[in-house]
Design an enzyme around this catalytic site. Structure first.
Site, mmCIF file in Angstrom:
data_model
loop_
_atom_site.group_PDB
_atom_site.id
_atom_site.type_symbol
_atom_site.label_atom_id
_atom_site.label_comp_id
_atom_site.label_asym_id
_atom_site.label_seq_id
_atom_site.Cartn_x
_atom_site.Cartn_y
_atom_site.Cartn_z
ATOM 1 N N ASP A 5 44.378 27.069 35.336
ATOM 2 C CA ASP A 5 43.336 26.360 36.056
ATOM 3 C C ASP A 5 43.308 24.938 35.483
ATOM 4 O OD1 ASP A 5 41.024 25.844 37.639
ATOM 5 O OD2 ASP A 5 39.761 26.310 35.912
ATOM 6 N N ASP A 28 40.085 22.290 35.809
ATOM 7 C CA ASP A 28 38.762 21.906 35.319
ATOM 8 C C ASP A 28 38.232 22.923 34.321
ATOM 9 O OD1 ASP A 28 38.842 19.738 37.016
ATOM 10 O OD2 ASP A 28 37.642 20.681 38.585
ATOM 11 N N ASP A 36 35.553 16.905 39.643
ATOM 12 C CA ASP A 36 34.797 16.525 40.840
ATOM 13 C C ASP A 36 33.407 15.999 40.507
ATOM 14 O OD1 ASP A 36 36.754 16.998 42.726
ATOM 15 O OD2 ASP A 36 36.153 19.066 43.100
ATOM 16 N N ASP A 70 41.040 23.988 42.108
ATOM 17 C CA ASP A 70 40.202 23.577 43.235
ATOM 18 C C ASP A 70 39.815 22.101 43.123
ATOM 19 O OD1 ASP A 70 38.960 23.970 45.625
ATOM 20 O OD2 ASP A 70 37.269 25.127 44.852
ATOM 21 N N ASP A 100 38.931 29.709 33.542
ATOM 22 C CA ASP A 100 37.545 29.806 33.064
ATOM 23 C C ASP A 100 36.561 30.241 34.135
ATOM 24 O OD1 ASP A 100 35.736 27.236 34.067
ATOM 25 O OD2 ASP A 100 37.879 26.875 34.117
#
Length: 296
Positions: free
Chosen positions: A63, A65, A74, A154, A234
């Site tokens: 992942d 972030d 973001d 994402d 996470d």
């Protein structure tokens, strides 16, 4: 034994204990030049040397972030907004499962307020990496013959590209799967959904399980089957790909974050994930595991 559809076969003259040089160039027990028996790796059009290389490969799926970086990219961009905050109406416009649409509105707001690309880039490249992550990515970069490395996130292509290139880590990763973003002719940052899918557990723009499965299938078609898949994340949207992992794979949730809590809850409900679980608080923990892995 090799999994994910590889068929067993036999190699000539592989009597137990016969010491000779493998066709790939490695010296060792014939048919067992590495820990994993290559006689199970029979793929049309794949050379013996490629088979040996594939046998020693591990896939690291990250992942981004709160995993590679220690913030949410973001929400970090809001530092570029007037007074470093968003209007209440915009902030409250988010609908669960529709984060990319929400970020599109945030980028319009920033553009309307004259925030330029160079300002955004300077701001994003100040995001700190998670503790120990610089050392971990350096270690992976030095051992790329053993590790394939992907990001499934994402966030968006622009933010991840800026951050990785600023730290000179972009070559560590073989592929990045995230929402496509670009600047329009008017200087506004725009973002789109990564894909559409039918998974009811994931946000509408991204199912990480589907991304991971498609990547593994594509690699298998090219003659690459991984000794082990290690998934490092996470968030809640990392649970779906973790539940796809098989026995022998490793899920590495960050300590104290949503993914660890969800995995723990599954175990309490007597429906644990199939893979092994190793919790980390610093990326040094991850690096320590990988060092042990390649010594086996």
């Amino acid at each position: 034994m090799w999994r994910r559809g590889l068929l067993a076969g036999s190699w000539p003259d592989r009597r137990p204990g016969l010491w000779r040089r493998c066709p790939c160039g490695r010296a060792g027990l014939w048919g067992n030049c590495v820990k994993y028996q290559l006689r199970y790796l029979l793929l049309p059009g794949v050379s013996v040397a490629q088979r040996c290389a594939a046998a020693m490969k591990f896939l690291l799926a990250f992942d981004f972030d709160h995993t590679i970086i220690d913030e949410n990219s973001d929400t970090w961009i809001v530092k570029c907004a007037p007074e470093k905050k968003l209007p209440n109406g915009l902030r409250n416009s988010y609908r669960p499962g529709h984060w990319t649409e929400y970020m599109g509105r945030v980028f319009v707001y920033l553009g309307d307020n004259g925030v330029k690309e160079d300002v955004m880039k300077r701001t994003m490249t100040t995001i700190p990496f998670t503790a120990g992550m610089v050392d971990l990515l350096g270690f992976i970069g030095e051992n790329k013959e053993l590790f394939d490395c992907i990001i499934v996130s994402d966030s968006n292509t622009v933010f991840i590209d800026w951050i990785l290139k600023a730290a000179d880590f972009h070559k560590v990763f073989d592929e990045v799967f995230t929402n496509p973003a670009a600047f329009s002719s008017t200087g506004y940052l725009t973002v789109q959904d990564f894909h559409s899918h039918r998974c009811a557990k994931c946000p509408k723009n991204l199912c990480k399980r589907e991304v991971l499965k498609e990547f593994l299938d594509k690699q298998l078609e090219q003659g690459v089957s991984y000794t082990q898949v290690v998934y490092i994340g996470d968030g809640g949207n990392d649970l779906c790909p973790v539940m796809f992992l098989k026995k022998g794979d490793i899920a590495m949730p960050r300590q104290g974050y949503t993914l660890e809590k969800k995995i723990s809850q599954l175990a309490q409900n007597l429906s644990p994930v199939e893979c092994s679980v190793l919790v980390w608080s610093s990326a040094i923990d991850i690096m320590s595991y990988l060092k042990l892995l390649i010594k086996e």
